[in-house]
Design a protein around this motif. Structure first.
Motif, PDB file in Angstrom:
ATOM      1  N   ARG A  31       0.804  -1.215   0.000  1.00 17.65           N
ATOM      2  CA  ARG A  31       0.000   0.000   0.000  1.00 17.65           C
ATOM      3  C   ARG A  31       0.845   1.278   0.000  1.00 17.65           C
ATOM      4  N   SER A  32       2.159   1.122  -0.035  1.00 14.34           N
ATOM      5  CA  SER A  32       3.028   2.292  -0.114  1.00 14.34           C
ATOM      6  C   SER A  32       4.426   1.840  -0.473  1.00 14.34           C
ATOM      7  N   GLY A  33       5.246   2.799  -0.918  1.00 13.33           N
ATOM      8  CA  GLY A  33       6.619   2.476  -1.243  1.00 13.33           C
ATOM      9  C   GLY A  33       7.411   1.966  -0.053  1.00 13.33           C
ATOM     10  N   PRO A  34       7.332   2.644   1.120  1.00 14.92           N
ATOM     11  CA  PRO A  34       8.056   2.129   2.294  1.00 14.92           C
ATOM     12  C   PRO A  34       7.618   0.726   2.691  1.00 14.92           C
ATOM     13  N   GLU A  35       6.335   0.428   2.568  1.00 10.00           N
ATOM     14  CA  GLU A  35       5.871  -0.921   2.905  1.00 10.00           C
ATOM     15  C   GLU A  35       6.482  -1.951   1.965  1.00 10.00           C
ATOM     16  N   LEU A  36       6.537  -1.620   0.672  1.00  6.62           N
ATOM     17  CA  LEU A  36       7.154  -2.513  -0.302  1.00  6.62           C
ATOM     18  C   LEU A  36       8.633  -2.691  -0.008  1.00  6.62           C
ATOM     19  N   LEU A  37       9.311  -1.600   0.345  1.00  4.59           N
ATOM     20  CA  LEU A  37      10.738  -1.662   0.660  1.00  4.59           C
ATOM     21  C   LEU A  37      10.983  -2.546   1.883  1.00  4.59           C
ATOM     22  N   ARG A  38      10.130  -2.404   2.901  1.00  6.04           N
ATOM     23  CA  ARG A  38      10.294  -3.235   4.101  1.00  6.04           C
ATOM     24  C   ARG A  38      10.098  -4.707   3.776  1.00  6.04           C
ATOM     25  N   HIS A  39       9.140  -4.995   2.900  1.00  9.68           N
ATOM     26  CA  HIS A  39       8.905  -6.396   2.551  1.00  9.68           C
ATOM     27  C   HIS A  39      10.105  -6.986   1.818  1.00  9.68           C
ATOM     28  N   VAL A  40      10.666  -6.241   0.877  1.00  6.44           N
ATOM     29  CA  VAL A  40      11.850  -6.726   0.157  1.00  6.44           C
ATOM     30  C   VAL A  40      13.010  -6.905   1.121  1.00  6.44           C
ATOM     31  N   ALA A  41      13.159  -5.967   2.069  1.00  8.07           N
ATOM     32  CA  ALA A  41      14.249  -6.070   3.050  1.00  8.07           C
ATOM     33  C   ALA A  41      14.098  -7.327   3.904  1.00  8.07           C
ATOM     34  N   ARG A  42      12.851  -7.652   4.275  1.00  9.23           N
ATOM     35  CA  ARG A  42      12.634  -8.871   5.071  1.00  9.23           C
ATOM     36  C   ARG A  42      13.041 -10.120   4.310  1.00  9.23           C
ATOM     37  N   GLN A  43      12.906 -10.075   2.976  1.00  9.64           N
ATOM     38  CA  GLN A  43      13.253 -11.233   2.167  1.00  9.64           C
ATOM     39  C   GLN A  43      14.742 -11.312   1.852  1.00  9.64           C
ATOM     40  N   THR A  44      15.486 -10.255   2.153  1.00  8.96           N
ATOM     41  CA  THR A  44      16.888 -10.218   1.725  1.00  8.96           C
ATOM     42  C   THR A  44      17.865 -10.104   2.889  1.00  8.96           C
ATOM     43  N   ILE A  45      17.716  -9.073   3.708  1.00  9.38           N
ATOM     44  CA  ILE A  45      18.732  -8.817   4.740  1.00  9.38           C
ATOM     45  C   ILE A  45      18.231  -9.102   6.146  1.00  9.38           C
ATOM     46  N   ALA A  46      17.004  -9.646   6.269  1.00 11.40           N
ATOM     47  CA  ALA A  46      16.525 -10.016   7.602  1.00 11.40           C
ATOM     48  C   ALA A  46      17.361 -11.164   8.155  1.00 11.40           C
ATOM     49  N   ILE A  47      17.419 -11.261   9.471  1.00 10.39           N
ATOM     50  CA  ILE A  47      18.212 -12.299  10.127  1.00 10.39           C
ATOM     51  C   ILE A  47      17.765 -13.687   9.665  1.00 10.39           C
ATOM     52  N   SER A  48      16.448 -13.879   9.551  1.00 12.07           N
ATOM     53  CA  SER A  48      15.939 -15.193   9.150  1.00 12.07           C
ATOM     54  C   SER A  48      16.409 -15.571   7.759  1.00 12.07           C
ATOM     55  N   GLY A  74      -3.199  12.332 -11.797  1.00 13.58           N
ATOM     56  CA  GLY A  74      -3.512  12.907 -10.491  1.00 13.58           C
ATOM     57  C   GLY A  74      -2.992  12.095  -9.320  1.00 13.58           C
ATOM     58  N   LEU A  75      -2.596  10.857  -9.578  1.00 13.89           N
ATOM     59  CA  LEU A  75      -2.019  10.033  -8.513  1.00 13.89           C
ATOM     60  C   LEU A  75      -0.540  10.332  -8.304  1.00 13.89           C
ATOM     61  N   HIS A  76       0.054  11.115  -9.215  1.00  7.65           N
ATOM     62  CA  HIS A  76       1.448  11.558  -9.071  1.00  7.65           C
ATOM     63  C   HIS A  76       2.427  10.393  -8.933  1.00  7.65           C
ATOM     64  N   GLY A  77       2.081   9.248  -9.503  1.00  4.11           N
ATOM     65  CA  GLY A  77       2.975   8.095  -9.437  1.00  4.11           C
ATOM     66  C   GLY A  77       3.150   7.532  -8.048  1.00  4.11           C
ATOM     67  N   SER A  78       2.256   7.882  -7.119  1.00  7.49           N
ATOM     68  CA  SER A  78       2.383   7.470  -5.715  1.00  7.49           C
ATOM     69  C   SER A  78       1.577   6.206  -5.457  1.00  7.49           C
ATOM     70  N   LEU A  79       2.241   5.162  -5.000  1.00 10.92           N
ATOM     71  CA  LEU A  79       1.546   3.935  -4.634  1.00 10.92           C
ATOM     72  C   LEU A  79       0.640   4.172  -3.430  1.00 10.92           C
ATOM     73  N   ARG A  80       1.045   5.054  -2.538  1.00 13.52           N
ATOM     74  CA  ARG A  80       0.221   5.378  -1.373  1.00 13.52           C
ATOM     75  C   ARG A  80      -1.118   5.983  -1.801  1.00 13.52           C
ATOM     76  N   LEU A  84      13.381  -4.348  -6.716  1.00 12.18           N
ATOM     77  CA  LEU A  84      12.574  -3.243  -6.210  1.00 12.18           C
ATOM     78  C   LEU A  84      12.221  -2.205  -7.279  1.00 12.18           C
ATOM     79  N   PRO A  85      13.187  -1.716  -8.106  1.00  8.07           N
ATOM     80  CA  PRO A  85      12.809  -0.741  -9.131  1.00  8.07           C
ATOM     81  C   PRO A  85      11.806  -1.291 -10.143  1.00  8.07           C
ATOM     82  N   PHE A  86      11.744  -2.613 -10.285  1.00  9.72           N
ATOM     83  CA  PHE A  86      10.765  -3.232 -11.176  1.00  9.72           C
ATOM     84  C   PHE A  86       9.426  -3.398 -10.463  1.00  9.72           C
ATOM     85  N   LEU A  87       9.472  -3.702  -9.178  1.00 11.51           N
ATOM     86  CA  LEU A  87       8.253  -4.020  -8.432  1.00 11.51           C
ATOM     87  C   LEU A  87       7.409  -2.790  -8.136  1.00 11.51           C
ATOM     88  N   TYR A  88       8.030  -1.628  -7.897  1.00  4.12           N
ATOM     89  CA  TYR A  88       7.251  -0.444  -7.544  1.00  4.12           C
ATOM     90  C   TYR A  88       6.305  -0.028  -8.673  1.00  4.12           C
TER      91      TYR A  88
END
Length: 450
Positions: free
Chosen positions: A96-113, A243-249, A206-210
Motif C-alpha cells: 500500500r506504499s513504497g516504504p511498505e514494499l521496501l520493508r517487505h523486500v528487506a525482510r526477504q533479503t537482509i533479515a536475520i531469518s 492525479g495520482l502523481h505516481g504514488s503507490l500510497r 525493487l525498481p521493477f516491483l514499484y
C-alpha cells in the motif's frame, strides 16, 4: 544441486505424481491446470514475466562483470529467482506504499531469518536425513502458521514452534561443526558471492516491483471507474492516472465510488476531482496523526473531559467494535439456541476481523444469567476502566436471526465501574435510558466529510 535441494525436488515429484495417478484427484487437477494456463495466457503475465527475467538477467550480467557472480552460482541463482524473486511480484501488488514494499523486500533479503536460511543451506544433511526431515518441517510450519492466524489451538501451535526452533538450533550447530571441520577446503570467495547473491538478487527487483504495484492498482481502479461510469472519456481517465502523481500510497487509498472522478467528462474536471481527493486524504491523515498523538499524550491520565468521557482512550475504539460484534452474535443466535443467550462461544465469535484490532488474547468476558435470558459482555481497558454491553430478554422483533436492533427504552451499552464489574441491573442498563458518554464518543479514525 545439494542434498537439500535434491530432497525438495524428490518430494515435489512424488506429490505431483501421486496426485496425477490418483483417479479421484486427476480430473480436478487437470481442469484446474487448464483453467490456470488459460487465465495466464489471457493476461499480460507472460510479457511481464519475460520483462522481469530480462531485468534480473541484466543485473546478473553486471554482477558477473564486477566479479560478484560466476557460472558455479547458476543453479543457486535460478532457485533464488523462483523461490524469492517471483513471489515478490505477488506481494508487491498487495503493498500500500513504497516504504511498505521496501520493508517487505528487506525482510526477504537482509533479515536475520533470510541470512540464517542461507547459512544453514551451505552444509545440508545427508540425503536420507533431508528426505525424512522435510515433511516434518513442512507439517510443523503449517501448524505454527495456523496458530499465528488464529486457526489452531494456541498450545499446539506453541509446541510446533518449539520443535521448529529446536530443529533450527540443530541445523545451526551442524553447519558450525562443518565449517570447523572443512575450514581449509572451503572457497571463501565463492561462499561470500553466494551470500551476497541471496541479498542483491531480490533487492534489484525493487525498481521493477514499484511501478508494477502502482500500475496494477491503477488498472483495478480504472476498471471500477469505467464499470460504474460507462463511457468515461479517456481524457478523464488520463487525468485520474496523472492525479495520482505516481504514488503507490495515493493509488492504494483511492476509493473509486467516493471520489467523484468517474462522473467527470473533461480533463480539467477530473483533475480538480483528483486535487480534492489528495487534499481530503491529507486532511484525514493529519487529523489521524493528531488523534494518535492524543492517545499517546493522555495514556495513563485519570479523569474525564467536558462530556464525562475518560481522558485515556486507549483501545476504546477496538473494544467497542468487538463488543458490538458480540451483541450482533447474541441476537443472531438467540432463536437457534432455544431462546437462550450464549456465554461459551467468545473465542470463536471474536477471531480474525471480528477482533477489530484487539489482540488474540482479547480479554472480553461474556456472562449470562442462570436462565440464559440476559447477558452482558465487558472488557477492562488499559486505563483500568471497564467497558460493557448487555441485553435484556429480546422481543420478537429483536430476536429475529440476522438482525441486531437494540430494544427501545433501555440502554444496551454502559460504562461499568473502574475496579469491579457492577451489579446485573447496572451492567444491563436498566437504571438509565440514555447512553453513556463513552459510547457517544467517536474513537475511530477520522470520518469522511459528507
Amino acid at each position: 544441486m545439494n542434498e537439500r535441494e535434491l530432497a525438495s525436488l524428490i518430494w515435489l515429484v512424488a506429490v505431483v505424481a501421486t496426485a496425477v495417478l490418483n483417479p479421484k484427484v486427476r480430473p480436478a487437477l487437470l481442469e484446474s491446470t487448464k483453467q490456470f494456463l488459460q487465465a495466464l495466457a489471457s493476461r499480460p503475465i507472460p510479457l511481464l514475466l519475460g520483462a522481469y527475467i530480462v531485468w534480473c538477467a541484466g543485473w546478473v550480467a553486471v554482477a558477473a562483470a564486477l566479479g560478484l557472480w560466476n557460472w558455479s552460482l547458476a543453479l543457486e541463482t535460478a532457485l533464488i529467482f523462483m523461490s524469492v524473486c517471483l513471489p515478490l511480484i505477488t506481494s508487491a501488488t498487495k503493498s500500500r506504499s513504497g516504504p511498505e514494499l521496501l520493508r517487505h523486500v528487506a525482510r526477504q533479503t537482509i533479515a536475520i531469518s533470510a541470512l540464517v536460511a542461507v547459512y544453514v543451506n551451505l552444509f545440508p544433511l545427508p540425503l536420507w536425513a533431508e528426505l525424512l526431515l522435510l515433511p516434518i518441517v513442512v507439517g510443523l510450519s503449517f501448524k505454527a502458521e495456523q496458530g499465528r492466524r488464529g486457526r489452531a489451538a494456541a498450545a499446539s501451535a506453541r509446541r510446533a514452534q518449539l520443535w521448529l526452533s529446536l530443529m533450527g538450533l540443530g541445523l545451526l550447530t551442524w553447519t558450525a561443526l562443518q565449517f570447523v571441520a572443512l575450514a581449509e577446503e572451503l572457497d571463501s570467495a565463492n561462499l561470500l558471492r553466494q551470500l551476497l547473491l541471496s541479498i542483491w538478487l531480490p533487492a534489484i527487483a525493487l525498481p521493477f516491483l514499484y511501478p508494477l504495484a502502482f500500475f496494477s492498482t491503477v488498472e483495478t481502479h480504472l476498471k471500477r471507474l469505467v464499470y460504474s461510469n460507462p463511457g468515461m472519456p479517456h481524457r478523464a481517465q488520463l487525468a485520474f492516472v496523472l492525479g495520482l502523481h505516481g504514488s503507490l500510497r495515493l493509488a492504494a487509498k483511492f476509493i473509486a465510488d467516493r471520489s467523484g472522478v468517474g462522473a467527470e467528462r473533461t480533463f480539467a474536471g477530473a483533475k480538480r476531482a483528483m486535487a480534492d481527493f489528495r487534499s481530503e486524504l491529507d486532511r484525514r491523515e493529519r487529523l489521524e496523526t493528531e488523534r494518535l498523538d492524543r492517545l499517546r499524550d493522555f495514556a495513563g491520565e485519570t479523569g474525564t473531559d467536558g462530556t464525562g468521557a475518560q481522558l485515556d482512550r486507549r483501545q476504546f475504539h477496538e473494544t467497542k467494535g468487538a463488543l458490538r460484534f458480540v451483541h450482533t452474535a447474541q441476537m443472531t443466535r438467540f432463536k437457534g439456541q432455544g431462546e437462550r443467550f450464549w456465554d461459551d462461544l467468545t473465542d470463536m465469535v471474536l477471531s480474525g476481523p471480528s477482533l477489530h484490532g484487539l489482540p488474540r488474547d482479547h480479554g472480553v468476558s461474556v456472562e449470562t444469567t442462570a436462565d440464559g435470558k440476559r447477558w452482558r459482555a465487558w472488557r477492562r481497558m488499559p486505563s483500568g476502566w471497564v467497558l460493557g454491553i448487555g441485553e435484556p430478554t429480546p422481543s420478537a422483533s429483536t430476536a429475529t436471526p440476522g438482525r441486531s436492533r437494540r430494544p427501545t427504552g433501555l440502554s444496551t451499552t454502559t460504562l461499568i465501574g473502574s475496579t469491579r464489574c457492577a451489579t446485573w441491573d447496572r451492567s444491563i442498563g436498566t437504571e438509565t435510558t440514555r447512553r453513556k458518554p463513552e459510547w457517544q464518543r467517536v474513537d475511530c479514525a477520522v470520518p469522511r466529510r459528507a
